[in-house]
Motif scaffolding. Sequence first.
Motif, PDB file in Angstrom:
ATOM      1  N   GLN A   2       0.843  -1.190   0.000  1.00 56.45           N
ATOM      2  CA  GLN A   2       0.000   0.000   0.000  1.00 56.45           C
ATOM      3  C   GLN A   2       0.877   1.238   0.000  1.00 56.45           C
ATOM      4  O   GLN A   2       2.021   1.213   0.483  1.00 56.45           O
ATOM      5  CB  GLN A   2      -0.908   0.019   1.234  1.00 56.45           C
ATOM      6  N   LEU A   3       0.346   2.332  -0.545  1.00 52.70           N
ATOM      7  CA  LEU A   3       1.066   3.593  -0.486  1.00 52.70           C
ATOM      8  C   LEU A   3       1.161   4.070   0.961  1.00 52.70           C
ATOM      9  O   LEU A   3       0.193   3.959   1.721  1.00 52.70           O
ATOM     10  CB  LEU A   3       0.352   4.665  -1.313  1.00 52.70           C
ATOM     11  N   VAL A   4       2.307   4.582   1.323  1.00 58.13           N
ATOM     12  CA  VAL A   4       2.443   5.207   2.640  1.00 58.13           C
ATOM     13  C   VAL A   4       1.558   6.446   2.668  1.00 58.13           C
ATOM     14  O   VAL A   4       1.625   7.286   1.765  1.00 58.13           O
ATOM     15  CB  VAL A   4       3.910   5.603   2.909  1.00 58.13           C
ATOM     16  N   GLN A   5       0.732   6.573   3.670  1.00 58.51           N
ATOM     17  CA  GLN A   5      -0.229   7.670   3.745  1.00 58.51           C
ATOM     18  C   GLN A   5       0.172   8.683   4.819  1.00 58.51           C
ATOM     19  O   GLN A   5       0.785   8.329   5.837  1.00 58.51           O
ATOM     20  CB  GLN A   5      -1.628   7.138   4.033  1.00 58.51           C
TER      21      GLN A   5
ATOM     22  N   ARG B  95       5.028  15.479   3.366  1.00 54.04           N
ATOM     23  CA  ARG B  95       6.461  15.257   3.136  1.00 54.04           C
ATOM     24  C   ARG B  95       6.965  14.030   3.884  1.00 54.04           C
ATOM     25  O   ARG B  95       7.798  13.271   3.366  1.00 54.04           O
ATOM     26  CB  ARG B  95       7.261  16.497   3.537  1.00 54.04           C
ATOM     27  N   THR B  96       6.475  13.838   5.087  1.00 57.66           N
ATOM     28  CA  THR B  96       6.891  12.672   5.859  1.00 57.66           C
ATOM     29  C   THR B  96       6.478  11.385   5.159  1.00 57.66           C
ATOM     30  O   THR B  96       7.257  10.426   5.070  1.00 57.66           O
ATOM     31  CB  THR B  96       6.303  12.730   7.271  1.00 57.66           C
ATOM     32  N   ALA B  97       5.244  11.358   4.651  1.00 56.50           N
ATOM     33  CA  ALA B  97       4.767  10.169   3.943  1.00 56.50           C
ATOM     34  C   ALA B  97       5.576   9.923   2.670  1.00 56.50           C
ATOM     35  O   ALA B  97       5.976   8.793   2.378  1.00 56.50           O
ATOM     36  CB  ALA B  97       3.287  10.320   3.601  1.00 56.50           C
ATOM     37  N   TYR B  98       5.821  10.985   1.926  1.00 60.86           N
ATOM     38  CA  TYR B  98       6.589  10.836   0.687  1.00 60.86           C
ATOM     39  C   TYR B  98       8.019  10.390   0.976  1.00 60.86           C
ATOM     40  O   TYR B  98       8.552   9.499   0.303  1.00 60.86           O
ATOM     41  CB  TYR B  98       6.578  12.154  -0.078  1.00 60.86           C
TER      42      TYR B  98
ATOM     43  N   LEU C 231       5.259   0.876  -5.314  1.00 60.22           N
ATOM     44  CA  LEU C 231       3.844   0.800  -5.658  1.00 60.22           C
ATOM     45  C   LEU C 231       3.360   2.040  -6.393  1.00 60.22           C
ATOM     46  O   LEU C 231       2.534   1.945  -7.306  1.00 60.22           O
ATOM     47  CB  LEU C 231       3.008   0.568  -4.400  1.00 60.22           C
ATOM     48  N   ALA C 232       3.857   3.223  -6.015  1.00 62.37           N
ATOM     49  CA  ALA C 232       3.432   4.437  -6.709  1.00 62.37           C
ATOM     50  C   ALA C 232       3.690   4.328  -8.207  1.00 62.37           C
ATOM     51  O   ALA C 232       2.872   4.772  -9.028  1.00 62.37           O
ATOM     52  CB  ALA C 232       4.155   5.654  -6.135  1.00 62.37           C
ATOM     53  N   GLU C 233       4.825   3.726  -8.583  1.00 62.36           N
ATOM     54  CA  GLU C 233       5.100   3.596 -10.016  1.00 62.36           C
ATOM     55  C   GLU C 233       4.144   2.625 -10.683  1.00 62.36           C
ATOM     56  O   GLU C 233       3.787   2.807 -11.850  1.00 62.36           O
ATOM     57  CB  GLU C 233       6.543   3.152 -10.260  1.00 62.36           C
ATOM     58  N   LEU C 234       3.697   1.593  -9.991  1.00 58.36           N
ATOM     59  CA  LEU C 234       2.723   0.678 -10.594  1.00 58.36           C
ATOM     60  C   LEU C 234       1.450   1.416 -10.987  1.00 58.36           C
ATOM     61  O   LEU C 234       0.874   1.175 -12.049  1.00 58.36           O
ATOM     62  CB  LEU C 234       2.406  -0.467  -9.633  1.00 58.36           C
ATOM     63  N   TYR C 235       0.993   2.341 -10.130  1.00 62.27           N
ATOM     64  CA  TYR C 235      -0.172   3.151 -10.489  1.00 62.27           C
ATOM     65  C   TYR C 235       0.125   4.019 -11.713  1.00 62.27           C
ATOM     66  O   TYR C 235      -0.735   4.193 -12.596  1.00 62.27           O
ATOM     67  CB  TYR C 235      -0.581   4.039  -9.312  1.00 62.27           C
TER      68      TYR C 235
ATOM     69  N   ARG D 182      -1.222  11.238  -6.572  1.00 63.78           N
ATOM     70  CA  ARG D 182      -1.194  12.675  -6.288  1.00 63.78           C
ATOM     71  C   ARG D 182      -1.905  13.017  -4.975  1.00 63.78           C
ATOM     72  O   ARG D 182      -1.490  13.937  -4.258  1.00 63.78           O
ATOM     73  CB  ARG D 182      -1.839  13.437  -7.447  1.00 63.78           C
ATOM     74  N   SER D 183      -2.964  12.296  -4.655  1.00 63.70           N
ATOM     75  CA  SER D 183      -3.724  12.628  -3.449  1.00 63.70           C
ATOM     76  C   SER D 183      -2.924  12.357  -2.190  1.00 63.70           C
ATOM     77  O   SER D 183      -3.204  12.939  -1.134  1.00 63.70           O
ATOM     78  CB  SER D 183      -5.035  11.830  -3.416  1.00 63.70           C
ATOM     79  N   ARG D 184      -1.916  11.495  -2.279  1.00 65.16           N
ATOM     80  CA  ARG D 184      -1.072  11.208  -1.112  1.00 65.16           C
ATOM     81  C   ARG D 184      -0.414  12.486  -0.571  1.00 65.16           C
ATOM     82  O   ARG D 184      -0.133  12.603   0.620  1.00 65.16           O
ATOM     83  CB  ARG D 184      -0.006  10.176  -1.479  1.00 65.16           C
TER      84      ARG D 184
END
Length: 663
Positions: free
Chosen positions: A319-322, A332-335, A499-503, A527-529
């Motif tokens: 899952q994407l880190v949220q 920024r912390t999540a990214y 995972l972000a790249e898979l999207y 982008r919503s992350r």
Amino acid sequence: MKMKLNKILVLGILSTFFATSCVDKFAVGDPFLEKAPGVDVNIETIFSNPEYVRNFLWSAYSQLYCTYTNSNMMNGAPIDVLSDSYHCYCSWGGPIQSYYPGSLTENAQDTEDSNFQGKFSYSTRSIGSDAGGRVSIYETIRKCWQIIENIDNVPGMDEMEKSRIRGEAYTIMASRYFDAFRNFGGLCLVKKAYGVGEEFTDGRATAMETVEYIDELIGLAIAEPGFIWNIPNNDIGQWSGRLTRASARALRAKVWMFAASPLFNNAAPYMQYEDSKVTEFTNINHVWFGKEDPSLWERCLKYCDEFFSDNAANGDYYQLVQPTSQDEAGYRTAYRRAYRYRNDETHHEKIFDVHPTKTLSDGGWGWGWAGFALDCYRQGGAVPTNELVECFGMSDGRDFPYTDIYGAGKNPEGIDIYADRDPRLYETVMVPRQSLPAGFDYQGQNFIDSWQGGFLTTSAFNNAEDKATGFFKFKWLLDYGGSTLKMDDEYIGVSYVRLAELYLIRAEALAELGRNQEALDALHVVRSRVGLGRLEVMNPGLNLLSNKENLIDEILRERNCEIGAECGDRVYDMIRRKRQDLFTKPLHEIRIYRLDADGNRMEDGGRYTEGEPWPKFEYEKPQIAVGARRWWKPDGWSNKWYLDPVSRDEVQKGYGLTQNPGW
């Protein structure tokens, strides 16, 4: 003449073997294999003991591609500096010596010294540690075949573990072929472990044969019953970064994204052979599929969907880190957690990890993270361009709107073009900021005054080359050398795929197939992350629901913002999409001038004092002059640059290897 396998290639893989258990953390890239004193190592020795086999596999892991290790840097510069996002100012670097002036030679990829000039080596030679540890892809491939061909004979090893190791070996091998495929096109396909002196006679495969073979290897990995989907949480502290079935599925989607793109998948080849003197060494199908086939995008989408389906069947483990808060600090912390750090018990975004030999605080020139920092970001090896900064839009999801603001008198209102931007910009590049979120201070300051005469432009901490464009690199380094960041025990995870790249891959395949709304939905997940609004809503003038070309451009831009400077994807995006316009467009620096109370430009704006009013600005963007690229000249571009030259020494050995067009 036929190629005989080099003894260095065959025996070198055995001369660094030793029997030991794994360290506390699975540090892919650490030098696990060193010959034990008094041990005569051979194939029988390795496959006589399960622990020996595991260590042999770890040595193959150490050869996975990472652009931030010396063996994959052009004498002090990562591959990103061949894109439009970064520029190299190191006078000794391969880009400024070979690529930028257009003087790259056929054999520059395979020099036998540490001053490696090419961006990727084809050679069957393996160079020792004195030259930066460069390793041929065929050494890694041979190791993997030896594992696959011999593991059934290992006593005392569980059958499911044997299956798991086979899956890992197939995936490593596929990734190394893919590394070479996107630099050279069709390859010599080694389909077994050749013995010393055994002749290879198959020659170079076509581009389509090569990508189908990579796919076949991935399919074999996925089919292994012991190849687990993810590392269990109770093992992740030790084994984070170890390949899984998810790694293979993600790699498959990425391979077909590249294959389906216009470089090879086109009605015409990107370039024809022009020199009749070398026709005996040419075959256009080595660099072209022979036609344009839209169904390849369907295949890419199929493999994306198979990944997400398998992930759902396994509890959506990846899952994407949220963000934990809907503000800049949270985004920024999540990214940062997503791109920089390895998976742990609660964060599972990384799917296929590679990383250098050492943590950032370790010493050494050109080795691991410390060498990467010294060579690349403390000596001007990779400096952000204004084009990269403009790639990041606004915090509400609009694209960057200030395209006509540069020059004297062009900003009468003194607009701060760095305010309210995509939070990923602030995590990637240092730009002027009036205030930073708590915990995000830089060099002990809660603001960034990077205008002419400000702290960052005058501080001795940064070398002149390091800030030559007027911007400072932040991604990966963070507050390197500062008191607020402790890096002694950091395990960095550079993603080959996350995972972000898979999207984003799925979005591109959907856009190519005319399913624009679904593509935009996939984009919005990423982008919503970081709090951005929907792309099509915030940029209505782009007509993204109907304009395929604009949508593809936005996907490429989003890829640069999200995964730029991670594994060289920006330059490979420019290559696979045949973006001559981006390669030939001159790149720019920035000069940020503080305005005085009367609105006049200050050549030396001085340091900022916290609490005083934030100034207004004027901007200039001079074209880069140091290392100006030949490609920017009216007649400076040739399509030959889409692929690198194959070593002429290798071509002339006569075993069927051919040169790429234009070289």
